[in-house]
Write a protein that holds these residues in place. Structure first.
Motif, PDB file in Angstrom:
ATOM      1  N   PRO A  97      21.513  47.053  53.640  1.00 14.23           N
ATOM      2  CA  PRO A  97      21.583  46.137  54.780  1.00 14.23           C
ATOM      3  C   PRO A  97      20.209  45.766  55.349  1.00 14.23           C
ATOM      4  O   PRO A  97      20.112  44.856  56.157  1.00 14.23           O
ATOM      5  N   HIS A  98      19.158  46.426  54.878  1.00 10.22           N
ATOM      6  CA  HIS A  98      17.821  46.082  55.371  1.00 10.22           C
ATOM      7  C   HIS A  98      17.300  44.811  54.715  1.00 10.22           C
ATOM      8  O   HIS A  98      17.158  43.785  55.375  1.00 10.22           O
ATOM      9  N   GLN A  99      17.072  44.863  53.394  1.00 12.40           N
ATOM     10  CA  GLN A  99      16.537  43.685  52.705  1.00 12.40           C
ATOM     11  C   GLN A  99      17.193  43.435  51.361  1.00 12.40           C
ATOM     12  O   GLN A  99      16.644  42.737  50.518  1.00 12.40           O
ATOM     13  N   GLY A 100      18.347  44.019  51.139  1.00 10.23           N
ATOM     14  CA  GLY A 100      19.143  43.655  49.979  1.00 10.23           C
ATOM     15  C   GLY A 100      18.880  44.387  48.679  1.00 10.23           C
ATOM     16  O   GLY A 100      19.486  44.074  47.659  1.00 10.23           O
ATOM     17  N   THR A 101      18.006  45.351  48.687  1.00  8.88           N
ATOM     18  CA  THR A 101      17.767  46.146  47.477  1.00  8.88           C
ATOM     19  C   THR A 101      19.048  46.888  47.098  1.00  8.88           C
ATOM     20  O   THR A 101      19.811  47.293  47.969  1.00  8.88           O
ATOM     21  N   THR A 102      19.269  47.053  45.810  1.00  9.28           N
ATOM     22  CA  THR A 102      20.431  47.826  45.379  1.00  9.28           C
ATOM     23  C   THR A 102      20.167  49.305  45.626  1.00  9.28           C
ATOM     24  O   THR A 102      19.195  49.874  45.122  1.00  9.28           O
ATOM     25  N   VAL A 103      21.041  49.891  46.409  1.00  5.14           N
ATOM     26  CA  VAL A 103      20.938  51.293  46.785  1.00  5.14           C
ATOM     27  C   VAL A 103      21.456  52.147  45.637  1.00  5.14           C
ATOM     28  O   VAL A 103      22.411  51.770  44.965  1.00  5.14           O
ATOM     29  N   GLY A 104      20.837  53.286  45.415  1.00  4.61           N
ATOM     30  CA  GLY A 104      21.262  54.161  44.333  1.00  4.61           C
ATOM     31  C   GLY A 104      22.049  55.361  44.829  1.00  4.61           C
ATOM     32  O   GLY A 104      21.926  55.768  45.989  1.00  4.61           O
ATOM     33  N   ILE A 105      22.854  55.907  43.951  1.00  2.00           N
ATOM     34  CA  ILE A 105      23.568  57.147  44.264  1.00  2.00           C
ATOM     35  C   ILE A 105      22.553  58.278  44.245  1.00  2.00           C
ATOM     36  O   ILE A 105      21.736  58.385  43.332  1.00  2.00           O
ATOM     37  N   ASN A 106      22.607  59.108  45.284  1.00  2.53           N
ATOM     38  CA  ASN A 106      21.638  60.195  45.416  1.00  2.53           C
ATOM     39  C   ASN A 106      22.374  61.444  45.900  1.00  2.53           C
ATOM     40  O   ASN A 106      22.623  61.587  47.101  1.00  2.53           O
TER      41      ASN A 106
END
Ligand code: FES
Length: 159
Positions: free
Chosen positions: A104-113
Motif C-alpha cells: 500500500p505504500h508504493q506498489g511493490t510486490t510484498v513477499g512472504i516472510n
C-alpha cells in the motif's frame, strides 16, 4: 643553446605513469559512485513497484491441491497466474484469508516472510492477517473476499 635551456620539461615518464593510475582510480571511483547513486534511486522511491497501489479487480477460483503450503493451518501460498499478486493464508482448518501482495505504500510486490509479509522496497512488515506492523506504510494489505468450497477443494477470491 640558450633557447634549449628555457624550454620547460612538460612531463617525465614517472609523472605519466602516476597520471594514468590517478585517472584510472578516479574513473573507477566515479563509476562506483554513479552505480551506487543509480541503485539508491531505484531502491526506495517506488521504481521497483511503479508506484501503483490499486489492487485492481479480482475474480479467481483456485484448487487448494495446487498449493501444498495450504495443506496445514498457518500455511501461506502465493497464487499463480493472477494479475494482482495474491497470497492465501490458511488460518484454521476451513478458514482461509486472501491478501493482496501489492504494497500500500508504493506498489511493490510484498513477499512472504515467515508467518507474515515483508516489502523489499522500504521494508514495511505485515502480519499473516495483513496488518501493518512497521515500515514506511501506515495501512494494512488489502483483503479480498474468500468463498471456500471445502468438498470441492476450491477457493473463490474476489474484491
Ligand atoms: S513500497 Fe514502500 S514499503 Fe513497500
Amino acid at each position: 643553446m640558450r633557447f634549449m635551456k628555457s624550454l620547460p620539461q612538460l612531463s617525465s615518464p614517472t609523472v605519466d605513469v602516476l597520471s594514468c593510475r590517478d585517472r584510472r582510480t578516479f574513473l573507477t571511483n566515479t563509476s562506483m559512485l554513479a552505480i551506487g547513486a543509480l541503485l539508491a534511486s531505484a531502491c526506495g522511491n517506488g521504481i521497483i513497484g511503479g508506484g501503483v497501489t490499486d489492487v485492481g479487480t479480482v475474480g479467481v477460483t483456485v484448487k487448494l491441491s495446487d498449493y501444498p503450503a495450504l495443506a496445514t493451518v498457518g500455511g501461506i501460498a502465493r497464487l499463480n497466474g493472477t494479475t494482482t499478486p495474491i497470497a492465501v493464508v490458511r488460518e484454521e482448518a476451513a478458514v482461509y484469508r486472501a491478501l493482496s501482495l501489492v504494497c500500500p505504500h508504493q506498489g511493490t510486490t510484498v513477499g512472504i516472510n515467515g508467518t507474515g509479509f515483508l516489502c523489499p522496497n522500504h521494508e514495511a512488515r505485515f502480519s499473516g492477517t495483513g496488518k501493518w506492523l512497521g515500515g514506511q506504510v501506515t495501512s494494512s494489505l488489502h483483503e479480498f473476499a474468500v468463498a471456500s468450497n471445502i468438498s470441492a477443494g476450491t477457493l473463490s477470491i474476489s474484491n
